[in-house]
Design a protein around this motif. Structure first.
Motif, mmCIF file in Angstrom:
data_model
loop_
_atom_site.group_PDB
_atom_site.id
_atom_site.type_symbol
_atom_site.label_atom_id
_atom_site.label_comp_id
_atom_site.label_asym_id
_atom_site.label_seq_id
_atom_site.Cartn_x
_atom_site.Cartn_y
_atom_site.Cartn_z
ATOM 1 N N GLY A 130 0.564 3.903 -2.867
ATOM 2 C CA GLY A 130 0.062 5.206 -2.414
ATOM 3 C C GLY A 130 0.982 6.331 -2.858
ATOM 4 O O GLY A 130 0.513 7.388 -3.284
ATOM 5 N N ILE A 131 2.310 6.100 -2.781
ATOM 6 C CA ILE A 131 3.262 7.136 -3.199
ATOM 7 C C ILE A 131 3.127 7.411 -4.697
ATOM 8 O O ILE A 131 3.141 8.566 -5.132
ATOM 9 N N PRO A 165 0.804 -1.230 0.000
ATOM 10 C CA PRO A 165 0.000 0.000 0.000
ATOM 11 C C PRO A 165 0.836 1.279 0.000
ATOM 12 O O PRO A 165 0.436 2.263 -0.620
ATOM 13 N N ILE A 166 2.006 1.258 0.664
ATOM 14 C CA ILE A 166 2.789 2.503 0.734
ATOM 15 C C ILE A 166 3.385 2.852 -0.622
ATOM 16 O O ILE A 166 3.267 3.987 -1.086
#
Lengths: 286, 216
Positions: free
Chosen positions: A235-236, A231-232
């Motif tokens: 997301g970025i 997710p990170i």
């Protein structure tokens, strides 16, 4: 480098500022390094988490999803401008039966959270409208109401003599509004309209909450897959794309505003232009 | 109807106490961080200015939903385990502080340059000029833009509904599920609650503005 708050510093002040600069850099860099280290050791940004960026099928999927987000945003913006023009005219009407409902509609949709509107319209009308329709209609109601106020401010900022000249040559109220006030207002309101486009584009991401197959939804499909679980990283990437688009749009608004000011310099009405665009800038918090 | 009204009241109360919880904490943290960022952005120290500018450009241009995903889905993968409502507070504060920073900075710009020049000419440092001369005067001018930011924040708390926090907007789907015939009353009741919050925020703002108004 000098500003109102400080001026060209002397040797002692320069030394003090240097100390602050070094200290500040160390604190900021240490903080960023800590964050990156934490992300790395927890395995959130290791190379395998970015490997989706090398898969042509995923990139194509993301690109198509971005296009459908931009598509929804474009329809929403066009509808919002139409809605805004109609209700701005309604609010400026001299007929109370038209004016009061317009005020009610504008004030209601400006005060209600956009997501509440989206949920409501989707839950009640999704059979007819689908996810895209629900999203676009909600965005139109909200952004249209905000734009109605922008247009109204713009029309009121056109010098009074313009409208009087129109009446003097025998135009009626509709003609004055349409042929004299609006063309001048649109030009001065352009930066504010573009700022509102940025807001609309950002809000289109809310389509994610009703499973509209847009950019954010596509990202979710990637990071929820057991293969990636990142997710990170996703997301970025999502954030970076939105920042690139919105930042360019904001720059365009600033550029147009600068050109506007240069053109209007020395003319009457400059102050009004500045204050109305500032008022709508504050609105971008929505 | 007999069942609906008490249940509606109960859920509105539940929902809006969560909305106010999110609003209160996020407003507090965002105001602290936003003020710091504003000071960074007008300071004579280049690295601090660059940090403030980057922060504002990054968080102002990212959709709140994406920030919510980063917090709610991303932070747990880093071993951060806190209740959902605190994820929402973290996200809302991070996002809103960028807007608070810009509101305060615009307020600083409205203070007459002569004020800062006068304080410099009597030998005050940057910190003294800002803290004792400029910010107290700016506090009047920042009220209208700050009010818009807090109103936007109140409405933005609704997005937490999509990320596991049952606040006022989250109650809508429950109400529609359990009381299908009362779709419209449920919607307008919740909408009315938000309108009330917005009205209270603007009311406080105009009262403050009247109180701080000075003849210049």
């Amino acid at each position: 480098m000098s500003s109102v708050l400080f001026e060209e510093p002397g040797p002692k002040t320069r030394a003090r500022h240097r100390t602050w600069a070094v200290l500040g850099s160390i604190v900021i860099l240490a903080f960023l390094a800590l964050v990156i280290l934490k992300l790395w050791t927890e395995g959130a940004i290791t190379p395998d988490k970015w490997s989706f960026l090398t898969m042509p099928s995923i990139l194509l999927g993301l690109f198509e999803a971005l296009l459908s987000t931009l598509f929804a945003a474009a329809i929403a913006i066009v509808l919002s401008v139409v809605f805004g023009l109609i209700f701005a005219a309604g609010r400026l009407s001299r007929v109370a039966v038209i004016r009061w409902p317009s005020i009610l509609v504008i004030e209601f949709f400006r005060a209600v959270p956009l997501l509440l509107l989206i949920f409501f319209i989707f839950l009640v009308y999704s059979d007819v409208l689908g996810a895209l329709g629900s999203l676009v209609i909600s965005l139109m109601l909200y952004n249209g109401s905000v734009l109605a106020e922008v247009f109204r401010a713009g029309i009121l900022a056109v010098p009074k003599g313009q409208a009087e000249a129109g009446y003097a040559i025998g135009m009626n109220r509709g003609q004055v509004l349409r042929l004299i006030q609006l063309p001048q207002a649109i030009r001065t309101m352009l930066p504010a309209i573009i700022s509102q486009c940025v807001v609309a584009l950002k809000d289109t991401a809310l389509g994610f909450t009703i499973a509209y197959p847009g950019f954010v939804r596509e990202g979710e499909l990637i990071f929820t897959s057991t293969l990636y679980n990142n997710p990170i990283a996703v997301g970025i990437v999502l954030a970076a794309v939105f920042i690139a688009i919105n930042y360019s749009l904001s720059r365009l608004a600033v550029y147009l505003e600068g050109r506007q000011r240069a053109k209007m310099a020395g003319q009457q009405g400059m102050d009004q232009t500045a204050s109305t665009t500032e008022a709508t800038d504050a609105n971008t918090g929505a | 109807m007999d069942e609906y009204l008490p249940e509606l009241m109960r859920r509105l109360l539940d929902g809006f106490s969560m909305t106010l919880f999110l609003l209160g904490w996020s407003a507090l943290f965002a105001t602290i961080v936003g003020t710091m960022l504003a000071i960074f952005r007008v300071s004579p120290v280049p690295p601090l200015r660059a940090f403030g500018t980057s922060y504002v450009n990054i968080f102002r241009n990212t959709p709140l939903v994406v920030l919510f995903i980063l917090a709610v889905e991303g932070l747990p993968t880093l071993g951060v385990a806190i209740p959902f409502e605190w994820f929402a507070v973290v996200t809302l504060s991070t996002y809103t502080s960028a807007f608070i920073c810009e509101a305060i900075r615009s307020g600083i710009n409205t203070v007459d340059p002569g004020q800062a020049e006068a304080s410099r000419s009597v030998g005050m440092t940057f910190g003294q000029t800002l803290g004792q001369i400029v910010l107290p005067q700016a506090s009047r001018a920042v009220i209208p833009p700050l009010t818009s930011v807090y109103i936007a924040l109140a409405k933005n708390t609704a997005i937490a509904a999509a990320f596991g926090v049952v606040e006022a907007t989250g109650q809508l789907s429950n109400l529609i599920r359990d009381f299908a015939p009362f779709i419209y009353p449920s919607f307008f009741a919740i909408a009315g609650g938000y309108i009330l919050i917005v009205a209270v925020i603007s009311g406080i703002a105009s009262a403050l503005e009247r109180k701080l108004a000075v003849v210049r």
